[in-house]
Design a protein around this motif. Structure first.
Motif, PDB file in Angstrom:
ATOM      1  N   ASN A 278      52.163  44.396  49.756  1.00  0.00           N
ATOM      2  CA  ASN A 278      51.638  44.272  51.113  1.00  0.00           C
ATOM      3  C   ASN A 278      50.643  45.392  51.377  1.00  0.00           C
ATOM      4  O   ASN A 278      50.727  46.461  50.785  1.00  0.00           O
ATOM      5  CB  ASN A 278      52.783  44.320  52.123  1.00  0.00           C
ATOM      6  CG  ASN A 278      53.692  43.105  51.963  1.00  0.00           C
ATOM      7  OD1 ASN A 278      53.221  41.980  51.796  1.00  0.00           O
ATOM      8  ND2 ASN A 278      54.985  43.330  51.970  1.00  0.00           N
ATOM      9  N   GLY A 279      49.691  45.103  52.262  1.00  0.00           N
ATOM     10  CA  GLY A 279      48.701  46.121  52.637  1.00  0.00           C
ATOM     11  C   GLY A 279      47.660  46.379  51.564  1.00  0.00           C
ATOM     12  O   GLY A 279      47.010  47.423  51.555  1.00  0.00           O
ATOM     13  N   ILE A 280      47.464  45.434  50.642  1.00  0.00           N
ATOM     14  CA  ILE A 280      46.561  45.655  49.517  1.00  0.00           C
ATOM     15  C   ILE A 280      45.255  44.869  49.683  1.00  0.00           C
ATOM     16  O   ILE A 280      44.359  44.939  48.858  1.00  0.00           O
ATOM     17  CB  ILE A 280      47.281  45.311  48.181  1.00  0.00           C
ATOM     18  CG1 ILE A 280      46.617  45.959  46.973  1.00  0.00           C
ATOM     19  CG2 ILE A 280      47.402  43.803  47.985  1.00  0.00           C
ATOM     20  CD1 ILE A 280      46.871  47.416  46.850  1.00  0.00           C
ATOM     21  N   GLY A 281      45.172  44.073  50.769  1.00  0.00           N
ATOM     22  CA  GLY A 281      43.920  43.386  51.067  1.00  0.00           C
ATOM     23  C   GLY A 281      43.922  41.880  50.844  1.00  0.00           C
ATOM     24  O   GLY A 281      42.869  41.246  50.851  1.00  0.00           O
ATOM     25  N   LYS A 282      45.122  41.295  50.682  1.00  0.00           N
ATOM     26  CA  LYS A 282      45.178  39.850  50.455  1.00  0.00           C
ATOM     27  C   LYS A 282      44.642  39.083  51.671  1.00  0.00           C
ATOM     28  O   LYS A 282      43.815  38.181  51.521  1.00  0.00           O
ATOM     29  CB  LYS A 282      46.623  39.413  50.138  1.00  0.00           C
ATOM     30  CG  LYS A 282      47.199  40.110  48.910  1.00  0.00           C
ATOM     31  CD  LYS A 282      48.586  39.618  48.540  1.00  0.00           C
ATOM     32  CE  LYS A 282      49.635  39.857  49.591  1.00  0.00           C
ATOM     33  NZ  LYS A 282      49.994  41.282  49.777  1.00  0.00           N
ATOM     34  N   SER A 283      45.078  39.472  52.865  1.00  0.00           N
ATOM     35  CA  SER A 283      44.596  38.774  54.068  1.00  0.00           C
ATOM     36  C   SER A 283      43.113  39.022  54.279  1.00  0.00           C
ATOM     37  O   SER A 283      42.389  38.116  54.723  1.00  0.00           O
ATOM     38  CB  SER A 283      45.366  39.234  55.300  1.00  0.00           C
ATOM     39  OG  SER A 283      46.719  39.204  55.061  1.00  0.00           O
ATOM     40  N   THR A 284      42.678  40.225  53.975  1.00  0.00           N
ATOM     41  CA  THR A 284      41.249  40.525  54.107  1.00  0.00           C
ATOM     42  C   THR A 284      40.429  39.580  53.220  1.00  0.00           C
ATOM     43  O   THR A 284      39.421  39.013  53.655  1.00  0.00           O
ATOM     44  CB  THR A 284      40.986  41.996  53.708  1.00  0.00           C
ATOM     45  OG1 THR A 284      41.787  42.833  54.545  1.00  0.00           O
ATOM     46  CG2 THR A 284      39.528  42.361  53.868  1.00  0.00           C
ATOM     47  N   PHE A 285      40.879  39.383  51.989  1.00  0.00           N
ATOM     48  CA  PHE A 285      40.193  38.467  51.063  1.00  0.00           C
ATOM     49  C   PHE A 285      40.177  37.044  51.621  1.00  0.00           C
ATOM     50  O   PHE A 285      39.124  36.395  51.661  1.00  0.00           O
ATOM     51  CB  PHE A 285      40.899  38.502  49.695  1.00  0.00           C
ATOM     52  CG  PHE A 285      40.456  37.434  48.748  1.00  0.00           C
ATOM     53  CD1 PHE A 285      39.144  37.368  48.291  1.00  0.00           C
ATOM     54  CD2 PHE A 285      41.362  36.467  48.303  1.00  0.00           C
ATOM     55  CE1 PHE A 285      38.734  36.366  47.421  1.00  0.00           C
ATOM     56  CE2 PHE A 285      40.955  35.465  47.429  1.00  0.00           C
ATOM     57  CZ  PHE A 285      39.636  35.412  46.996  1.00  0.00           C
TER      58      PHE A 285
END
Ligand code: ADP
Ligand code: ADP
Length: 549
Positions: free
Chosen positions: A328-335
C-alpha cells in the motif's frame, strides 16, 4: 448415494436427517431448531500451530467461539443445555479432551483476533500506542510494533487506520496478551505479500506452540501452509452442518483439501479437485488485437507530499487480466488514475486511455453500496444481472449464489457475501476496464476460484480488460495473464515495472521480499521455503525465487 463419499457412503445422504447415529454422538453444538449444527471440534493440542480450512458457513467461527469460551457447547440440546461433566464425558478419549478439561475448570485464558475487522474500528477509542500499551501483558508491545511495521502509525487513532494497519494492530493486540490459547480468524486479509509473511513469522516467533495453543483460520493456502504445523478441515454443507476432520500434517492436509478427498475419514468433500494453474505458460493472447490501454514510460510527483512514481511502458489487450502486486502507498491508485485521465503525468503520456473504469474498493462494508437490497444494487449495475434469461445472470448472479439472497439487505450480509456482491456489481457495469482491489478478502477457497473464473469469463466475453490488485498469490496466479510489480518505498517513491509473464513477475516480487517458493512434488502447488533452509539458500544462490524447474 449422495456423491460425497468415495466408496460406500457412511452418511447415506447429504442432509442432516440422514446422518448416522455414530456421527450424532459427536454433535458439539446447535444454534436452535433447524439451525446450523457442528460435529466435532478442531483438534487443538500443544506442540504445533493448527491451521483450519473450510468453506464459509461451515462452522469455523463457531469453533473459535466454543474453544475460546465465548459459547458453551450444547451438544445439540439447545432447549436443555448440558453441564460441563456431560460435555467432558462426550469428548473423553479425543484429541481435544485435555483442552476442554482446562476450559471447563476455568483455567484457560483465550485471546481472539476476530474475522471481520471493520466492526472493531467502530468500538475502539484511542491511539495505537495507548491501546497496545494497555493490552500489553508480556512487555513486548514496542518490539512487536516494530516487527509488524506499526511503528510509523503509533500515534494515529485506531479509527483512522487503513484496513491493513487495523489488521496488524488487532493481531498485535492479541499477541501481547498473556493467554493460554490464541485464535486468529482470517488474520491475513488486507495485508500485502510482505506483510503476510511477516505476520506469519511473528505468530511463530512470539508464540511457543509447545506451551500455548495456537489456531489459525485462513483461506490464503500458501500462507496457511507457511504458518501451520498441521491442519484440520471443516466440511459438510455450508450453513446447514459442519464436520471437523482429524488433524493432518500441513502439506498433506492442504493437498487433500484441494483434491477434495480426506483419506482418514474416507470422505469425498467435493466432487471436483481444485486445480490452481501451476504451469506458468505465457497467457498473453491475441497480440494482433488492438490494445485497449497503452502507456509510455510515465513519471509523476505530487508536490504536496513529495511522493514520486515512475512507471515503465506497457499495454493491455481485450480479454486480458493484469495482476498488480505491491504494498500500500506505492502508487497503484496513482497509476490507475493516470490511466483514467484523473491524474496527469508530469512526463510521458497515456497513448490509449479510457474514462470508463468500474472499480471495487479494497475494504468491503455495507456503506459502499448505493441501495438497500442485493437485488437493487445488481439491477442498478445492469438489468441483465437480475434477468434469469440472460448470460450475465447465469455467469454472475447464479454462480456466486447471489440469486438466493436477492431480497436481503446489504446490512445483513456476512463479509464473504458483501465481497461477492461487490465483485458482481463491479463486473456487471458497462466499462472498458474493470479494476478490482483485493477481491479475495473474506472469500473461502472455493469462492476464490469462482470469482477468479468469473473475472476471466466476463473480461473474455465482453472483450474488455481487468486489473486485479491481489495479495493471495494462488489467486493471482489463477486469474492473471500478466503481472505488474510495484516496488520502492511506500509513501516516498514507487517504481512500476512493465507487465511481464507470471513467473517473471512473481520472481521479481519474491526477490525483493527475500522469500523463495518451491514446487510441491506431488501436486505442483507453490510452497514458501522456510528461511535459511537448504532449498531457500540454494534457490537464492541461483536467483530462482519462484518455482525453479
Ligand atoms: P464460518 O466461520 O465457517 O463461516 P460460522 O461458524 O460463522 O461459519 O457459521 C456457521 C453457520 O452457523 C452459518 O450458517 C451461520 O449463519 C450460523 N450461525 C452462526 N452464528 C449463529 C447464531 N448465533 N445463531 C444462529 N445461527 C448462527
Ligand atoms: P496505493 O494505491 O499503492 O496505496 P497511492 O497511489 O494511493 O498508493 O498513493 C501513493 C502515495 O502518494 C501515498 O503516500 C499517498 O499519500 C500519496 N498521494 C496520493 N494522492 C496524492 C495527492 N493528490 N497529493 C499528494 N499525495 C498524494
Amino acid at each position: 448415494g449422495c456423491g460425497i463419499c468415495v466408496r460406500k457412503c457412511p452418511f447415506n445422504a447429504l442432509s442432516i436427517v440422514n446422518l448416522p447415529d455414530e456421527l450424532e454422538k459427536f454433535t458439539v453444538h446447535r444454534y436452535g431448531e433447524n439451525m446450523f449444527k457442528l460435529y466435532g471440534l478442531p483438534p487443538l493440542t500443544l506442540g504445533g500451530i493448527l491451521g483450519v480450512i473450510g468453506r464459509n458457513g461451515s462452522g469455523k467461527t463457531t469453533s473459535v467461539k466454543i474453544l475460546s469460551g465465548q459459547v458453551k457447547p450444547n451438544l445439540g440440546n439447545y432447549s436443555n443445555p448440558p453441564d460441563w461433566n456431560e460435555i467432558l464425558r462426550t469428548f473423553r478419549g479425543t484429541e481435544i479432551n485435555a483442552y476442554l478439561q482446562k476450559l471447563a475448570n476455568g483455567n484457560l485464558r483465550a485471546a481472539v483476533k476476530p474475522q471481520y475487522i471493520e466492526a472493531a474500528r467502530r468500538v475502539l477509542k484511542g491511539s495505537v500506542r495507548e491501546l497496545l500499551e494497555k493490552a500489553d501483558e508480556r512487555g513486548l508491545f514496542r518490539e512487536l510494533a516494530d516487527k509488524m511495521g506499526l511503528s510509523g502509525v503509533m500515534d494515529r487513532n485506531v479509527r483512522d487506520l487503513s484496513g491493513g494497519e487495523l489488521q496488524k494492530f488487532l493481531i498485535s493486540a492479541v499477541l501481547v496478551k498473556n493467554a493460554d490459547a490464541y485464535f486468529f480468524d482470517e488474520p491475513f486479509s488486507y495485508l500485502d505479500v510482505r506483510e503476510r509473511v511477516r505476520v506469519a513469522s511473528a505468530i511463530r516467533e512470539f508464540l511457543n506452540p509447545s506451551k500455548v495453543y495456537v489456531m489459525v483460520v485462513e483461506h490464503d493456502l500458501m500462507i496457511l501452509d507457511y504458518v501451520s504445523d498441521y491442519v484440520a478441515v471443516l466440511y459438510g454443507e455450508p450453513g446447514v452442518y459442519g464436520i471437523v476432520s482429524k488433524p493432518y500434517g500441513v502439506r498433506n492436509g492442504i493437498n487433500f483439501y484441494l483434491e477434495g478427498y480426506l483419506p482418514a475419514e474416507n470422505v469425498r468433500i467435493r466432487k471436483e479437485q481444485i486445480r490452481f494453474r501451476v504451469t506458468v505458460a505465457d497467457r498473453s493472447k491475441l497480440p494482433e488485437e488492438y490494445p485497449i490501454l497503452k502507456w509510455s514510460n510515465l513519471y509523476k510527483v505530487y508536490p504536496s507530499s513529495g511522493f514520486r512514481l515512475s512507471v515503465e511502458e506497457g499495454e493491455m489487450h481485450p480479454g486480458e487480466v493484469l495482476g498488480i502486486l505491491g504494498p500500500n502507498g506505492i502508487g497503484k491508485s496513482t497509476f490507475i488514475n493516470m490511466l483514467a485521465d484523473v491524474v496527469k503525468p508530469d512526463e510521458g503520456e497515456i497513448l490509449i486511455g479510457t474514462d470508463k473504469i468500474s472499480y471495487k474498493p479494497q475494504e468491503v462494508s455495507p456503506s459502499i453500496f448505493r441501495f438497500e437490497t442485493v437485488k437493487e444494487n445488481l439491477a442498478d449495475a445492469s438489468k441483465d444481472a437480475v434477468d434469469p434469461t440472460s448470460w450475465l445472470y447465469d455467469e454472475l448472479t447464479r454462480r456466486l449464489g447471489l440469486n438466493k439472497m436477492l431480497d436481503r439487505k446489504v446490512t445483513e450480509l456476512s463479509g464473504g457475501e458483501l465481497q461477492k456482491l461487490a465483485v458482481a456489481v463491479t463486473l456487471a457495469r458497462e466499462a472498458d476496464v474493470y479494476l478490482l482491489d483485493e477481491p479475495s478478502a473474506y472469500l473461502d477457497v472455493e469462492e476464490r476460484v469462482s470469482v477468479a473464473r468469473l473475472i476471466r469469463r466476463v473480461v473474455e466475453e465482453k472483450r474488455k480488460a481487468a486489473i486485479v490488485v491481489e495479495h493471495d498469490l494462488l489467486f493471482q496466479n489463477y486469474v492473471s495473464d500478466k503481472i505488474m510489480v510495484f516496488t520502492g518505498k511506500p509513501s516516498v517513491e514507487g517504481v512500476a515495472l512493465r507487465p511481464s509473464d507470471i513467473r517473471t513477475g512473481f520472481n521479481n516480487l519474491l526477490k525483493q521480499l527475500d522469500v523463495t517458493v518451491r514446487r510441491d512434488p506431488e501436486t505442483g502447488r507453490p510452497r514458501i521455503n522456510k528461511p535459511g533452509s537448504y532449498l531457500d539458500r540454494e534457490q537464492k544462490t541461483r536467483g530462482e525465487y519462484y518455482l525453479p524447474d
